[in-house]
Scaffold this motif. Structure first.
Motif, short mmCIF file in Angstrom:
data_model
loop_
_atom_site.label_atom_id
_atom_site.label_comp_id
_atom_site.label_asym_id
_atom_site.label_seq_id
_atom_site.Cartn_x
_atom_site.Cartn_y
_atom_site.Cartn_z
N PRO A 1 35.67 3.73 5.79
CA PRO A 1 36.77 4.68 5.56
C PRO A 1 36.45 6.09 6.04
N GLN A 2 35.22 6.54 5.83
CA GLN A 2 34.84 7.87 6.31
C GLN A 2 34.84 7.92 7.84
N TYR A 3 34.41 6.84 8.47
CA TYR A 3 34.45 6.78 9.93
C TYR A 3 35.88 6.95 10.42
N LEU A 4 36.82 6.26 9.81
CA LEU A 4 38.21 6.34 10.24
C LEU A 4 38.81 7.71 9.91
N ASP A 5 38.34 8.34 8.85
CA ASP A 5 38.79 9.71 8.56
C ASP A 5 38.40 10.65 9.70
N VAL A 6 37.20 10.48 10.22
CA VAL A 6 36.74 11.31 11.34
C VAL A 6 37.58 11.02 12.58
N GLU A 7 37.88 9.75 12.82
CA GLU A 7 38.72 9.39 13.97
C GLU A 7 40.09 10.08 13.86
N ILE A 8 40.67 10.03 12.69
CA ILE A 8 41.98 10.66 12.49
C ILE A 8 41.89 12.17 12.70
N ALA A 9 40.83 12.79 12.18
CA ALA A 9 40.66 14.24 12.36
C ALA A 9 40.51 14.59 13.84
N ASN A 10 39.75 13.78 14.58
CA ASN A 10 39.60 14.03 16.01
C ASN A 10 40.92 13.90 16.75
N LEU A 11 41.70 12.89 16.39
CA LEU A 11 42.99 12.68 17.06
C LEU A 11 43.96 13.81 16.73
N ARG A 12 43.94 14.29 15.51
CA ARG A 12 44.80 15.42 15.14
C ARG A 12 44.41 16.67 15.93
N LEU A 13 43.12 16.90 16.05
CA LEU A 13 42.65 18.04 16.84
C LEU A 13 43.08 17.88 18.29
N GLY A 14 42.99 16.67 18.80
CA GLY A 14 43.40 16.43 20.18
C GLY A 14 44.85 16.78 20.42
N LEU A 15 45.72 16.44 19.48
CA LEU A 15 47.14 16.76 19.64
C LEU A 15 47.37 18.26 19.76
N THR A 16 46.58 19.05 19.06
CA THR A 16 46.75 20.50 19.12
C THR A 16 46.28 21.08 20.45
N GLN A 17 45.45 20.31 21.19
CA GLN A 17 44.88 20.81 22.45
C GLN A 17 45.43 20.10 23.67
N GLY A 18 46.50 19.31 23.48
CA GLY A 18 47.15 18.66 24.61
C GLY A 18 46.62 17.29 24.97
N TYR A 19 45.79 16.71 24.11
CA TYR A 19 45.24 15.38 24.37
C TYR A 19 45.96 14.35 23.50
#
Length: 579
Positions: free
Chosen positions: A159-177
């Motif tokens: 679950p913690q691994y997937l939390d990090v994945e979600i956080a990375n994807l959210r950050l990506g959306l803010t930067q155009g990825y």
């Protein structure tokens, strides 16, 4: 033509000369650097032990994909490369030359890829974390009390691994990825398949299934039910409700920030060459034209037609080319595998690997998401390697396709290369970790050619079907990612080969979306091996022996194409010297 003229790694005029005290010191420093790199990789991701066979005592965690951990890992690789480039390598001898080439290629490629920021858009149905974790589950040790404790720790951290994945994807959306919407939908479908109601049917239950400890089995069931399944659902809901509406509609990597530089980095990683997209595109078109010309000659003789669609239609309409069921496809492939082993042992290689290979069906959750057949290595040579075959396309798969697929994935393709390399290559820790598609997929493409030459194929149409697809990946991949082809253009081009249906072509487009450049590796490597074989035959004349040439290609293990050329040049010179 020297297809490796632009490769960097073996291009430092590394000469083969007798070792000296100086070179021995360089060798010691090189091996120290290589071992440090291996230690760093295992420290970052201990699950690498299951594919490499490198030992570790840590079976309690996954890789840390947080921005901080990735930054530390990048800095380690920058320091490794800086130290590597200071070595005086002019007198390195083989196998040290292979170690240097592999380490430099891997470090430079990894660091060049950082421009892509892949962690910010890593939604991947083809070889994403979900497929990797399913394989980890199959190999997670659970024999001792300590191993069972560590297994619960690792899978409890999912679950913690997937939390990090979600956080990375959210950050990506803010930067155009973002990932393509078509891929996101495939991964959502995979999450639905993975979060099964009965924990014992989960692909992640394997450690408990292989253990006789009732308490451990119960604890693992509860872990899947109360932690893993809810985490999968949370990740799935995030993709569905928050990510999908913001994901990009197109699939081209040029849609992302620094897209051109990113694609060039992916090409370098896949081919180990510094070719431009245009160079790859042009070479691919040239090779496709040559293949089509050969098909036209075959078609005129066999089918009284030089029209490719007509030739392919006649083959696919033949009742003898089709299967009656999944079991029919599986059984046919298993019989072909045995014939391929026998022919390869007699004609194509000086020795067969000690390890065996078997065929097993691909998992349902991968089939449903459009994942194709693939080879799964097994670092423990006492256990068989596996060709995972996709069976749900049995009604459209031809027998010729099945033959070519088995040759590519198993014998004399991936299995032979990987299993034999483990026995022949220098026994360094680095050699167990390193891989590159230009070499491995290049060998497998070359193996398809040998399947015809050695008469492994038993169907009369394999000579046509084998030529339909090669080199088209060199055209469609840069076409899609760089030259602004639409999805429909890419699908139409793939379908026009006669090899794939529209559905399969759409699967390939989404594969290219998550693995940019990878489809160019097959023929980048295959053409190089064929060119080296032709050069060897011309230089050696009557001395040329195909079995010994193939062994020379395989004996260094996986290396960049530039190093492969340097090694085979030295092999040719040695053959002439001792004639």
């Amino acid at each position: 033509m020297d297809f490796c003229r632009t490769a960097k790694v073996a291009l430092l005029a590394i000469t083969i000369t007798p070792t000296s005290g100086h070179s021995q010191t360089t060798t010691a420093m090189l091996n120290q650097l290589a071992d440090r790199f291996v230690d760093q990789q295992l420290q970052y991701d201990p699950t690498l032990t299951y594919t490499s066979g490198l030992p570790t005592h840590d079976h309690s965690r996954f890789a840390d994909r947080s921005p901080k951990a990735l930054s530390v890992h990048d800095q380690e690789e920058r320091e490794d490369l800086k130290a590597l480039l200071t070595l005086p390598i002019a007198r390195l001898a083989q196998p040290d030359r292979a170690t240097y080439s592999n380490l430099r290629e891997r470090l430079e490629s990894d660091l060049q890829l950082r421009v892509c920021r892949t962690e910010l858009w890593d939604v991947n149905h083809f070889d994403g974390w979900q497929s990797e974790f399913a394989e980890v589950a199959e190999r997670q040790p659970a024999g001792s009390a300590e191993e069972r404790k560590q297994a619960l720790q690792r899978w409890g951290s999912m679950p913690q691994y997937l939390d990090v994945e979600i956080a990375n994807l959210r950050l990506g959306l803010t930067q155009g990825y973002s990932a393509p919407q078509s891929v996101v939908r495939r991964v959502i479908q995979q999450m639905d398949a993975l979060a099964v109601a009965n924990p014992e049917q989960s692909v992640f239950y394997s450690p408990a299934k292989r253990s006789g400890d009732a308490a451990f089995q119960n604890a693992f069931r509860q872990l899947i039910l109360n932690q893993i399944n809810p985490a999968l659902k949370s990740y799935r809901d995030f993709l569905q409700t928050e990510y999908l509406p913001k994901a990009r509609e197109g699939v081209a990597i040029s849609d992302l920030p620094n897209g051109a530089a990113c694609y060039q980095a992916f090409l370098r990683s896949s081919t180990t060459l510094e070719r431009t997209p245009q160079e790859i595109f042009d070479l691919g078109q040239k090779t496709v034209r040559e293949n089509v010309a050969e098909i036209e000659k075959i078609g005129e003789a066999k089918y009284q037609s030089t029209d490719l669609p007509t030739i392919v239609a006649k083959i696919k309409s033949s009742s003898v080319e089709h299967f009656q069921s999944k079991d029919d496809l599986l059984g046919f492939s298993q019989q072909l595998l045995q014939r391929a082993k026998d022919v390869t042992a007699r004609q194509l290689i000086t020795r067969m690997p000690q390890q065996d290979v078997v065929i097993r069906p691909l998992s349902a959750f991968e089939e449903d998401a459009g994942v194709g057949s693939r080879f799964q290595g097994q670092p423990d040579s006492r256990q068989a390697a596996v060709f995972l075959i996709r069976l749900d396309d049995w009604h459209t798969e031809t027998r010729s396709d099945a033959e070519i697929n088995t040759v590519h994935e198993a014998v004399p393709g991936h299995y032979l290369q990987k299993a034999l390399a483990r026995e022949l290559q220098p026994p360094t820790r680095l050699s167990k970790l390193i891989d590159n598609d230009a070499y491995t997929e290049g060998w497998a493409r070359y193996a398809e050619t040998m399947g015809e030459e050695a008469k492994i194929y038993d169907t009369e149409d394999a000579d046509v079907m084998r030529r339909l697809w090669p080199a088209r990946g060199m055209v469609v991949d840069p076409g899609l990612h760089v030259f602004h082809w639409t999805r429909q253009q890419a699908v139409d081009y793939i379908v026009s080969s006669g090899h794939f249906s529209a559905d399969a072509a759409n699967d390939y487009v989404d594969r290219m979306a998550v693995m940019p450049g990878q489809l160019t590796s097959y023929d980048s490597g295959g053409l190089e091996i064929k060119a080296l074989r032709a050069e060897s035959q011309e230089r050696l004349g009557a001395l040329f022996d195909l079995r010994h040439f193939n062994q020379a290609v395989l004996e260094e293990g996986v290396v960049p194409l530039g190093e492969l050329r340097a090694h085979l040049k030295a092999w040719m010179a040695d053959q002439l010297l001792h004639k």
